[in-house]
Design an enzyme around this catalytic site. Structure first.
Site, PDB file in Angstrom:
ATOM      1  N   GLU A 292       0.827  -1.197   0.000  1.00 53.04           N
ATOM      2  CA  GLU A 292       0.000   0.000   0.000  1.00 53.04           C
ATOM      3  C   GLU A 292       0.859   1.244   0.000  1.00 53.04           C
ATOM      4  O   GLU A 292       1.998   1.221   0.451  1.00 53.04           O
ATOM      5  CB  GLU A 292      -0.906   0.024   1.229  1.00 53.04           C
TER       6      GLU A 292
HETATM    7  C1  LIG Z   1       2.107  -0.300   7.071  1.00 52.42           C
HETATM    8  O1  LIG Z   1       0.955  -1.127   6.840  1.00 52.42           O
HETATM    9  C2  LIG Z   1       0.603  -1.879   7.980  1.00 52.42           C
HETATM   10  C3  LIG Z   1      -0.481  -2.851   7.578  1.00 52.42           C
HETATM   11  O2  LIG Z   1      -1.391  -2.309   6.692  1.00 52.42           O
HETATM   12  C4  LIG Z   1       0.182  -0.938   9.092  1.00 52.42           C
HETATM   13  O3  LIG Z   1      -0.170  -1.686  10.235  1.00 52.42           O
HETATM   14  C5  LIG Z   1       1.349  -0.015   9.423  1.00 52.42           C
HETATM   15  O4  LIG Z   1       0.947   0.952  10.357  1.00 52.42           O
HETATM   16  C6  LIG Z   1       1.837   0.686   8.166  1.00 52.42           C
HETATM   17  N1  LIG Z   1       3.059   1.407   8.514  1.00 52.42           N
HETATM   18  C7  LIG Z   1       3.299   2.630   8.126  1.00 52.42           C
HETATM   19  C8  LIG Z   1       4.578   3.245   8.588  1.00 52.42           C
HETATM   20  O5  LIG Z   1       2.537   3.237   7.398  1.00 52.42           O
END
Ligand SMILES: *[C@@H]1O[C@H](CO)[C@@H](O)[C@H](O)[C@H]1NC(C)=O
Ligand SMILES: *[C@@H]1O[C@H](CO)[C@@H](O)[C@H](O)[C@H]1NC(C)=O
Ligand SMILES: *[C@@H]1O[C@H](CO)[C@@H](O)[C@H](O)[C@H]1NC(C)=O
Ligand SMILES: *[C@@H]1O[C@H](CO)[C@@H](O)[C@H](O)[C@H]1NC(C)=O
Ligand SMILES: *[C@@H]1O[C@H](CO)[C@@H](O)[C@H](O)[C@H]1NC(C)=O
Ligand SMILES: [Zn+2]
Length: 402
Positions: A292
């Protein structure tokens, strides 16, 4: 010709232009094609252009008519790593007939220009295009007389509106799923579709998601936006800008003024953002990994497919991609999408994760998408705006006529 209210006023409108356009489309005439004629055309195309097309039926309508999909691409029969899958669906409202014919002509245009027009050749090389001219063949056959508004044939044979027949992200939709809907739902699971367009009639406008929503998506301020709103607005504006009447917001004026030739309605393809594969340290592709863009939370998180592939549609700019394997720390990586892509392809970025995994070793977290209704707050929505499942809903258009 008039597109207003979802029908042709004159079922014979196109013959007038036949002569003018004949050199471009020798094989396909400008008339409506009933199931039999449509099938004959699709089968001949599949035969004449067997190396770049693949014709298959994804199921049957209530009355047993085949739901045809023609795939156009350099490798039409199967997915190839790095080649995005795109789909068009038309005529889900049986009385909205223009899109059906447009897709048949689009097919004709694509196959006859492969190897001749560099842009089309490049498109066929770099994208696998799935084209379903009719999702509601029973409805189409039931159309008797164009009365221009919710005519007979809008629904399927069982009198269900297929555009209100899919599961809904925002509200519980318990209508009985129709064979046409089930066939499409099953089909969607067989490919990793990156982008889709759905052709309707009734208004001259390019419409982007969502169709309904809740407070969290902005529904209370009369818009309901996706996390990828910038991309969808760009696509819709690009699409509309290729159609002067659509751009002007013109309504029907009953004048036939197709300018000569064809217009380039494909310029949105080059926008593909970033794509690649996720591998473990030994080079094994990792499926079911969440990929994502940071701060863009999607209803269903984007996951790598069985080849470890991901595709993210993004406008030029700088982004942090968050790659998450359940149970492990997220892997963050920066990408810069250039202003001008060199070719038709998205930026390619493979991601290597510093551990050993193996194909299918990553569990699909259950449920992989939130249960519906998605959001806790569920203000009322108009039943008239229940969405289809499709990512990108395009409402009427002269696709390649300027
Ligand atoms: C990355 O994605 C995970 C799962 O979707 C989420 O829990 C996490 O907070 C995200 N980390 C950042 C730094 O955006
Ligand atoms: C298929 O090829 C035949 C023979 O060349 C031609 O007559 C016909 O118009 C072609 N049809 C289509 C749909 O391409
Ligand atoms: C398209 O692919 C074919 C076959 O792989 C190749 O020969 C051709 O150069 C490509 N053309 C373009 C415009 O990318
Ligand atoms: C769908 O749900 C509504 C309200 O929850 C109910 O009244 C209706 O009977 C249900 N219909 C079907 C086909 O289950
Ligand atoms: C097109 O772009 C892709 C991804 O950046 C790259 O791998 C490929 O070599 C490029 N092809 C050409 C012909 O420049
Ligand atoms: Zn419609």
């Amino acid at each position: 010709m008039c597109f207003k209210n979802g029908c042709f006023q004159n079922m014979n409108f196109p013959y007038f232009w036949l002569e003018l356009l004949l050199p471009l489309v020798a094989a396909l005439d400008f008339n409506y094609h009933h199931q039999e004629g449509m099938e004959a055309f699709l089968k001949t195309v599949a035969q004449n252009y067997s190396s770049i097309t693949h014709l298959h039926s994804i199921g049957k309508s209530v009355k047993g008519r085949n739901l045809w999909v023609l795939v156009v691409g350099r490798f039409p029969k199967e997915h190839r790593i790095g080649i995005p899958e795109f789909k068009y669906v038309a005529n889900m409202h049986g009385d909205e007939t223009v899109g059906r014919e447009l897709l048949l002509h689009l097919i004709d245009y694509l196959v006859t220009n492969d190897g001749k027009d560099p842009e089309i050749t490049n498109l066929i090389n770099s994208t696998r295009i799935h084209i379903m001219p009719s999702m509601n063949p029973d409805g189409f056959e039931a159309v008797k007389k164009p009365d221009c508004y919710y005519s007979i044939g809008r629904e399927n044979y069982n009198r269900y509106d297929l555009n209100r027949n899919f599961p809904d992200a925002f509200e519980y939709n318990n209508v009985s799923r129709q064979p046409e809907t089930l066939a499409v739902m099953k089909w969607l699971k067989t490919e990793t579709f990156v982008l889709s367009a759905n052709l309707h009639g009734g208004a001259l406008v390019a419409s982007y998601p969502f169709d309904n929503g809740v407070q969290a998506t902005g529904a209370l301020s009369s818009r309901s936006l996706t996390p990828d709103d910038d991309v969808f607005q760009y696509l819709a504006h690009t699409y509309a800008s290729r159609n002067p009447n659509m751009k002007k917001g013109d309504e029907c004026k009953n004048k036939m003024n197709f300018p000569n030739g064809v217009t380039n309605g494909y310029s949105w393809y080059p926008l593909q953002g970033v794509k690649g594969q996720v591998f473990d340290q030994n080079g094994n592709p990792l499926p079911n990994v969440i990929v994502e863009v940071q701060d863009r939370k999607h209803i269903c998180p984007y996951r790598t497919n069985k080849y470890g592939e991901y595709y993210l549609l993004l406008l030029p700019g700088s982004y942090i991609i968050n790659v998450t394997v359940p149970g492990r720390d997220p892997h963050l990586t920066k990408v810069i999408i250039p202003e001008k892509s060199q070719n038709f392809s998205a930026l390619k970025k493979d991601i290597l994760l510093p551990f050993q995994g193996q194909l299918d070793s990553i569990p699909v977290s259950n449920p992989s998408c939130p249960m519906i209704p998605l959001y806790i707050n569920s203000p009322s929505h108009s039943p008239a705006t229940k969405p289809s499942l499709f990512l990108f809903l395009v409402t009427l258009l002269h696709i390649f006529f300027k």
